[in-house]
Enzyme design. Structure first.
Site, PDB file in Angstrom:
ATOM      1  N   ARG A   6     -73.635  49.850   7.236  1.00 44.75           N
ATOM      2  CA  ARG A   6     -73.884  48.918   8.326  1.00 44.75           C
ATOM      3  C   ARG A   6     -74.583  49.612   9.479  1.00 44.75           C
ATOM      4  O   ARG A   6     -74.360  50.789   9.735  1.00 44.75           O
ATOM      5  CB  ARG A   6     -72.559  48.338   8.811  1.00 44.75           C
ATOM      6  CG  ARG A   6     -71.874  47.517   7.748  1.00 44.75           C
ATOM      7  CD  ARG A   6     -70.465  47.195   8.151  1.00 44.75           C
ATOM      8  NE  ARG A   6     -70.447  46.494   9.427  1.00 44.75           N
ATOM      9  CZ  ARG A   6     -69.690  45.449   9.690  1.00 44.75           C
ATOM     10  NH1 ARG A   6     -68.891  44.969   8.775  1.00 44.75           N
ATOM     11  NH2 ARG A   6     -69.721  44.870  10.864  1.00 44.75           N
ATOM     12  N   ARG A  62     -91.741  49.761   6.909  1.00 48.29           N
ATOM     13  CA  ARG A  62     -93.060  50.134   6.385  1.00 48.29           C
ATOM     14  C   ARG A  62     -93.675  51.307   7.144  1.00 48.29           C
ATOM     15  O   ARG A  62     -94.654  51.887   6.705  1.00 48.29           O
ATOM     16  CB  ARG A  62     -93.999  48.932   6.430  1.00 48.29           C
ATOM     17  CG  ARG A  62     -93.469  47.732   5.665  1.00 48.29           C
ATOM     18  CD  ARG A  62     -93.217  48.045   4.186  1.00 48.29           C
ATOM     19  NE  ARG A  62     -92.419  46.999   3.561  1.00 48.29           N
ATOM     20  CZ  ARG A  62     -91.293  47.215   2.911  1.00 48.29           C
ATOM     21  NH1 ARG A  62     -90.811  48.425   2.791  1.00 48.29           N
ATOM     22  NH2 ARG A  62     -90.632  46.228   2.360  1.00 48.29           N
ATOM     23  N   CYS A  74     -85.498  39.615   6.386  1.00 47.06           N
ATOM     24  CA  CYS A  74     -84.986  39.276   7.719  1.00 47.06           C
ATOM     25  C   CYS A  74     -84.395  37.870   7.695  1.00 47.06           C
ATOM     26  O   CYS A  74     -84.830  37.018   6.925  1.00 47.06           O
ATOM     27  CB  CYS A  74     -86.106  39.299   8.747  1.00 47.06           C
ATOM     28  SG  CYS A  74     -86.797  40.921   9.031  1.00 47.06           S
ATOM     29  N   GLU A  77     -79.179  35.635  12.717  1.00 46.48           N
ATOM     30  CA  GLU A  77     -77.738  35.838  12.821  1.00 46.48           C
ATOM     31  C   GLU A  77     -77.115  34.494  13.208  1.00 46.48           C
ATOM     32  O   GLU A  77     -77.734  33.704  13.925  1.00 46.48           O
ATOM     33  CB  GLU A  77     -77.453  36.897  13.894  1.00 46.48           C
ATOM     34  CG  GLU A  77     -76.012  37.257  14.066  1.00 46.48           C
ATOM     35  CD  GLU A  77     -75.450  38.057  12.896  1.00 46.48           C
ATOM     36  OE1 GLU A  77     -74.231  37.962  12.680  1.00 46.48           O
ATOM     37  OE2 GLU A  77     -76.208  38.764  12.207  1.00 46.48           O
ATOM     38  N   ARG A  89     -79.020  43.534  13.428  1.00 47.12           N
ATOM     39  CA  ARG A  89     -77.989  44.064  12.538  1.00 47.12           C
ATOM     40  C   ARG A  89     -78.603  44.346  11.171  1.00 47.12           C
ATOM     41  O   ARG A  89     -79.486  43.613  10.718  1.00 47.12           O
ATOM     42  CB  ARG A  89     -76.846  43.061  12.390  1.00 47.12           C
ATOM     43  CG  ARG A  89     -76.003  42.897  13.633  1.00 47.12           C
ATOM     44  CD  ARG A  89     -74.946  41.808  13.402  1.00 47.12           C
ATOM     45  NE  ARG A  89     -74.007  41.702  14.486  1.00 47.12           N
ATOM     46  CZ  ARG A  89     -74.184  40.969  15.577  1.00 47.12           C
ATOM     47  NH1 ARG A  89     -75.304  40.282  15.738  1.00 47.12           N
ATOM     48  NH2 ARG A  89     -73.268  40.917  16.507  1.00 47.12           N
ATOM     49  N   TYR A 107     -74.305  52.519  14.988  1.00 46.43           N
ATOM     50  CA  TYR A 107     -74.367  51.517  16.051  1.00 46.43           C
ATOM     51  C   TYR A 107     -74.991  52.177  17.265  1.00 46.43           C
ATOM     52  O   TYR A 107     -74.493  53.199  17.740  1.00 46.43           O
ATOM     53  CB  TYR A 107     -72.969  50.977  16.374  1.00 46.43           C
ATOM     54  CG  TYR A 107     -72.422  50.162  15.230  1.00 46.43           C
ATOM     55  CD1 TYR A 107     -72.612  48.787  15.177  1.00 46.43           C
ATOM     56  CD2 TYR A 107     -71.744  50.772  14.177  1.00 46.43           C
ATOM     57  CE1 TYR A 107     -72.135  48.041  14.113  1.00 46.43           C
ATOM     58  CE2 TYR A 107     -71.266  50.037  13.109  1.00 46.43           C
ATOM     59  CZ  TYR A 107     -71.459  48.675  13.085  1.00 46.43           C
ATOM     60  OH  TYR A 107     -70.999  47.937  12.024  1.00 46.43           O
ATOM     61  N   ARG A 115     -68.343  47.668  16.654  1.00 44.22           N
ATOM     62  CA  ARG A 115     -67.368  48.258  15.737  1.00 44.22           C
ATOM     63  C   ARG A 115     -67.077  49.709  16.107  1.00 44.22           C
ATOM     64  O   ARG A 115     -67.387  50.637  15.349  1.00 44.22           O
ATOM     65  CB  ARG A 115     -67.886  48.210  14.293  1.00 44.22           C
ATOM     66  CG  ARG A 115     -67.937  46.840  13.658  1.00 44.22           C
ATOM     67  CD  ARG A 115     -66.573  46.170  13.496  1.00 44.22           C
ATOM     68  NE  ARG A 115     -65.590  46.938  12.776  1.00 44.22           N
ATOM     69  CZ  ARG A 115     -65.340  46.837  11.489  1.00 44.22           C
ATOM     70  NH1 ARG A 115     -65.998  45.980  10.751  1.00 44.22           N
ATOM     71  NH2 ARG A 115     -64.402  47.569  10.921  1.00 44.22           N
TER      72      ARG A 115
END
Length: 122
Positions: A6, A62, A74, A77, A89, A107, A115
């Site tokens: 993540r 890329r 893509c 959210e 994210r 993160y 998180r």
């Protein structure tokens, strides 16, 4: 073994260059921290909050040497009241020998608040 890595970051503005550069920085850090090579990646899913529409953050992949054939997609959210704005994210699915508890999630910027329990000292 397949594992999910993540990542999340934020940008200051809905600016194409900033979105691409911050996404690239996050993706590269995810790969380095987890010793992932492009050929070990099954796919990369990237979501953005609705306030980010200046570009596709997938373009960042890329710009990374050797990542030409990595599948990336893509998507928006989901909107949740009070959620972190201007957020990108990532879910990277990879082949790795790492145990699930040893995966290093990344993160950056204001996304560190999402998180903190998953962050490891570098």
């Amino acid at each position: 073994m397949m594992r999910g890595i993540r990542g999340a970051t934020t940008v200051r503005e809905n600016d194409a260059n900033e979105i691409i550069q911050e996404t690239k920085r996050m993706i590269e850090e995810m790969a380095v921290k987890n010793e992932i090579k492009p050929e070990e990646i099954a796919s990369v899913l990237i979501s953005v909050t609705k306030d980010l529409d200046a570009t596709f953050p997938a373009k960042a992949l890329r710009l990374i040497d050797g990542w030409k054939y990595v599948p990336v997609m893509c998507m928006p959210e989901i909107e949740v009241p009070g959620s972190l704005p201007q957020c990108i994210r990532v879910m990277m699915t990879v082949n790795t020998n790492l145990n699930q508890k040893d995966v290093q999630h990344v993160y950056l910027n204001d996304a560190v608040q999402l998180r903190p329990d998953l962050l490891k000292d570098s």
